[in-house]
Design a protein around this motif. Structure first.
Motif, PDB file in Angstrom:
ATOM      1  N   GLN A   1      86.874   1.620  38.536  1.00  0.00           N
ATOM      2  CA  GLN A   1      87.626   2.733  39.126  1.00  0.00           C
ATOM      3  C   GLN A   1      87.740   3.856  38.105  1.00  0.00           C
ATOM      4  OE1 GLN A   1      91.871   2.220  39.547  1.00  0.00           O
ATOM      5  NE2 GLN A   1      91.948   3.470  41.410  1.00  0.00           N
TER       6      GLN A   1
ATOM      7  N   LYS B   1      79.976   3.544  38.028  1.00  0.00           N
ATOM      8  CA  LYS B   1      80.357   4.838  38.584  1.00  0.00           C
ATOM      9  C   LYS B   1      79.902   6.004  37.691  1.00  0.00           C
ATOM     10  CE  LYS B   1      82.881   2.858  41.907  1.00  0.00           C
ATOM     11  NZ  LYS B   1      82.717   1.447  41.577  1.00  0.00           N
TER      12      LYS B   1
ATOM     13  N   TYR C   1      87.091   6.022  32.720  1.00  0.00           N
ATOM     14  CA  TYR C   1      87.451   4.982  33.684  1.00  0.00           C
ATOM     15  C   TYR C   1      88.938   4.681  33.571  1.00  0.00           C
ATOM     16  CZ  TYR C   1      82.684   3.956  35.094  1.00  0.00           C
ATOM     17  OH  TYR C   1      81.420   4.054  35.622  1.00  0.00           O
TER      18      TYR C   1
END
Length: 271
Positions: free
Chosen positions: A55, A74, A80
């Motif tokens: 995330q 990501k 992060y």
């Protein structure tokens, strides 16, 4: 640190819902974990990123604005907020299986197998970070509540960079908001249970850790400094715990057949 807590430490934990474990990482081990998590964030680690929940941090500092929590890489960035499933990294697994943590689990759960509900990196990047509202760690989709978390500072954790804040003794209140699936307090409950005069800031040196009861009410602020606030948080639970809808399998950390660092498959994930 020795392989067990003292009687006085356990008494403090039982009374307050937390106890600082002092320096659990020497300088070499600390540097190794710092480098490893940076390599993971930058896509340089030899592990299977598709197994990792990742995330990104919010740009606003608001919890609702944090990135999507989903499996997979990501992008190469040190921004992060959360990286979960770190039991599938050999270095982090070896740390979370240290004898001290095995002894803590035996004291809390008895001499039974123990799994990890989550083994995760929590980050507040320099001049960023997401405000985490007051809550208790509990999850309505589990058939029993995990009881303990070991939170290890990989950077100095200070008031200025968003260290964990707790309400000492609040684990004795029971579940304050059982209607919320993740234990978050509503505004009125936060006002009632978390007045400023009751707040304790858990400032830690890099390499220190704190044992937390999962029902201890806690929060953390954004990072107002030029250094990151990296941490590794492991929630250990009774291995008999099940997802009520059968959606998850949890890694065995202590007990016969436990996951071992040498068992993990690595992949060529150069990016």
């Amino acid at each position: 640190m020795t392989g067990q807590l003292s009687t006085e430490q356990w008494e403090s934990y039982d009374e307050h819902g937390y106890v600082v474990l002092d320096k659990v990482l020497d300088d070499a081990d600390l540097r190794a974990l710092q480098q490893r998590i940076d390599d993971i964030m930058l896509g340089r680690a030899d592990l299977d990123y598709d197994r990792m929940l990742m995330q990104l941090d919010s740009s606003s500092g608001a919890y609702a604005d944090a990135g999507k929590q989903s499996k997979g890489f990501k992008g190469a960035t040190l921004d992060y907020r959360k990286i979960q499933d770190l039991e599938f990294d050999p270095l982090f697994l070896a740390y979370m299986q240290r004898p001290l943590f095995a002894e803590i689990c035996r004291r809390v759960y008895g001499d039974i197998p123990v799994t990890a509900f989550r083994a995760m990196f929590m980050n507040k990047p320099a001049r960023h970070g997401t405000f985490l509202p007051w809550h208790q760690d509990r999850w309505a989709f589990l058939d029993r509540d995990p009881l303990i978390t070991v939170w290890t500072a990989l950077d100095p954790a200070t008031v200025a960079n968003g260290c964990v804040q707790v309400i000492p003794g609040s684990h004795k209140y029971g579940l304050i908001n059982p209607e919320h699936g993740s234990g978050f307090l509503d505004r009125d409950q936060a006002t009632t249970y978390c007045p400023a005069e009751k707040v304790t800031h858990l400032e830690l040196e890099a390499g220190q850790a704190v044992l937390l009861h999962n029902w201890l009410v806690h929060s953390s602020d954004i990072n107002n400094t030029e250094i990151s606030r990296r941490a590794f948080s492991v929630c250990y639970m009774d291995a008999r715990t099940q997802h009520t809808k059968g959606r998850e399998n949890y890694s065995l950390i202590f007990g016969e057949g436990a996951l071992q660092p040498g068992d993990l498959q690595v992949a060529d994930t150069s990016r």
